[in-house]
Design an enzyme around this catalytic site. Structure first.
Site, PDB file in Angstrom:
ATOM      1  N   ASP A 141       0.836  -1.198   0.000  1.00  0.00           N
ATOM      2  CA  ASP A 141       0.000   0.000   0.000  1.00  0.00           C
ATOM      3  C   ASP A 141       0.869   1.245   0.000  1.00  0.00           C
ATOM      4  O   ASP A 141       0.509   2.268   0.610  1.00  0.00           O
ATOM      5  CB  ASP A 141      -0.920  -0.022   1.232  1.00  0.00           C
ATOM      6  N   LYS A 144       2.529   2.869  -6.257  1.00  0.00           N
ATOM      7  CA  LYS A 144       2.166   1.887  -7.293  1.00  0.00           C
ATOM      8  C   LYS A 144       3.371   1.444  -8.118  1.00  0.00           C
ATOM      9  O   LYS A 144       3.481   0.305  -8.508  1.00  0.00           O
ATOM     10  CB  LYS A 144       1.093   2.483  -8.193  1.00  0.00           C
ATOM     11  N   ASN A 170      -5.213  -0.656  -4.161  1.00  0.00           N
ATOM     12  CA  ASN A 170      -5.176   0.305  -5.266  1.00  0.00           C
ATOM     13  C   ASN A 170      -4.805  -0.275  -6.618  1.00  0.00           C
ATOM     14  O   ASN A 170      -4.204   0.413  -7.445  1.00  0.00           O
ATOM     15  CB  ASN A 170      -4.202   1.453  -4.946  1.00  0.00           C
ATOM     16  N   GLU A 199     -11.328   4.254  -1.180  1.00  0.00           N
ATOM     17  CA  GLU A 199     -11.740   4.611   0.177  1.00  0.00           C
ATOM     18  C   GLU A 199     -12.602   5.871   0.207  1.00  0.00           C
ATOM     19  O   GLU A 199     -12.305   6.874  -0.416  1.00  0.00           O
ATOM     20  CB  GLU A 199     -10.512   4.817   1.088  1.00  0.00           C
TER      21      GLU A 199
HETATM   22  O1  LIG Z   1      -0.210   6.863  -3.042  1.00  0.00           O
HETATM   23  C1  LIG Z   1      -0.959   6.036  -2.461  1.00  0.00           C
HETATM   24  N1  LIG Z   1      -0.413   5.092  -1.648  1.00  0.00           N
HETATM   25  C2  LIG Z   1      -1.200   4.175  -0.999  1.00  0.00           C
HETATM   26  N2  LIG Z   1      -2.533   4.153  -1.103  1.00  0.00           N
HETATM   27  C3  LIG Z   1      -3.158   5.105  -1.884  1.00  0.00           C
HETATM   28  C4  LIG Z   1      -4.568   5.104  -1.972  1.00  0.00           C
HETATM   29  O2  LIG Z   1      -5.259   4.153  -1.254  1.00  0.00           O
HETATM   30  C5  LIG Z   1      -5.225   6.040  -2.752  1.00  0.00           C
HETATM   31  C6  LIG Z   1      -4.478   7.003  -3.476  1.00  0.00           C
HETATM   32  C7  LIG Z   1      -5.201   7.997  -4.302  1.00  0.00           C
HETATM   33  C8  LIG Z   1      -6.286   7.588  -5.078  1.00  0.00           C
HETATM   34  C9  LIG Z   1      -6.990   8.524  -5.842  1.00  0.00           C
HETATM   35  C10 LIG Z   1      -6.597   9.860  -5.827  1.00  0.00           C
HETATM   36  F1  LIG Z   1      -7.272  10.757  -6.540  1.00  0.00           F
HETATM   37  C11 LIG Z   1      -5.503  10.267  -5.061  1.00  0.00           C
HETATM   38  C12 LIG Z   1      -4.812   9.331  -4.297  1.00  0.00           C
HETATM   39  C13 LIG Z   1      -3.087   7.024  -3.384  1.00  0.00           C
HETATM   40  C14 LIG Z   1      -2.415   6.071  -2.594  1.00  0.00           C
HETATM   41 MG   LIG Z   2      -3.965   2.548  -0.581  1.00  0.00          MG
END
Ligand SMILES: O=c1[nH]cnc2c(O)cc(-c3ccc(F)cc3)cc12
Ligand SMILES: [Mg+2]
Length: 214
Positions: A141, A144, A170, A199
């Protein structure tokens, strides 16, 4: 100057959650992210899937790549069996500082080790530094672009064993296409996708569970 979002999330935990009560810490963070400020925690919907996989594996040794504020760290640690231990790697020192306090507020600091630094730098040293033979469970997590290089490194370092369960957040949003292609095509993994949502939103996202076959 002023506070950062992780600091405001921590304050919400300290104001709303009961010390030593991990469920109330999880609920306080979910409330903050739904009603105050969105934050990139795995969240309650994907968190329920995380819970079911952790409970099924019941890991003695667990690794989390990407701590952020410690939300998934608390979700995992509260479900560890007696003697279970979780190592969580976080690159950002400000995130790590908040996560340590969130984990302590939940009363789980004895089962968790928050390690600051880059995952690629730390993975080759986990065995010698923490006396880890291999991991029963890994939650990805962090970033990416690092999912694929980091599991290849875990393989090379002999930190995965027959049956190690990897769970990746993700895989749809932001998306980890190279990782997904690798675990789904490789003869060394048995993969399954759990559809869910990003989330606290209605956007599509999901978790990929991959069992290492050795
Ligand atoms: O960078 C991330 N690391 C780990 N988990 C993430 C996560 O659950 C969501 C997102 C995220 C998703 C959509 C958005 F518009 C902006 C950020 C990033 C991370
Ligand atoms: Mg995440």
């Amino acid at each position: 100057t002023g506070t950062t979002r992780p600091q405001r999330l921590l304050r919400a935990v300290q104001e709303r959650a009961t010390r030593g009560d991990s469920e109330s810490v999880i609920a306080a963070i979910d409330h903050f992210c739904r009603h105050q400020e969105w934050a990139m925690n795995v969240g309650d919907e994907k968190g329920f899937i995380l819970d079911s996989v952790v409970s099924e594996v019941s890991p003695q040794t667990a690794l989390e790549l990407g701590t952020y504020c410690g939300y998934s760290t608390v979700r995992i640690a509260r479900l560890l069996p007696p003697g279970g231990h979780l190592i969580t790697l976080e690159f950002n020192p400000n995130y790590a500082a908040v996560a340590r306090q969130v984990i302590a507020w939940a009363g789980l600091e004895d089962m968790v080790q928050v390690v600051e630094g880059a995952s690629g730098d730390w993975i080759p040293h986990l065995r010698e530094h923490f006396g880890i033979e291999s991991f029963d469970f890994v939650f990805l997590d962090h970033w990416k672009e690092l999912y694929l290089p980091d599991i290849k490194l875990l393989e090379e370092c002999g930190l995965l064993r027959k049956g190690t369960v990897l769970l990746a957040d993700n895989v749809i949003c932001p998306g980890t296409p190279d990782y997904l292609e690798y675990v789904r095509k490789s003869q060394s993994y048995e993969s399954h996708y759990f559809g869910s949502h990003l989330e606290y939103t209605r956007a599509e996202d999901g978790l990929e569970k991959s069992v290492y076959l050795g």
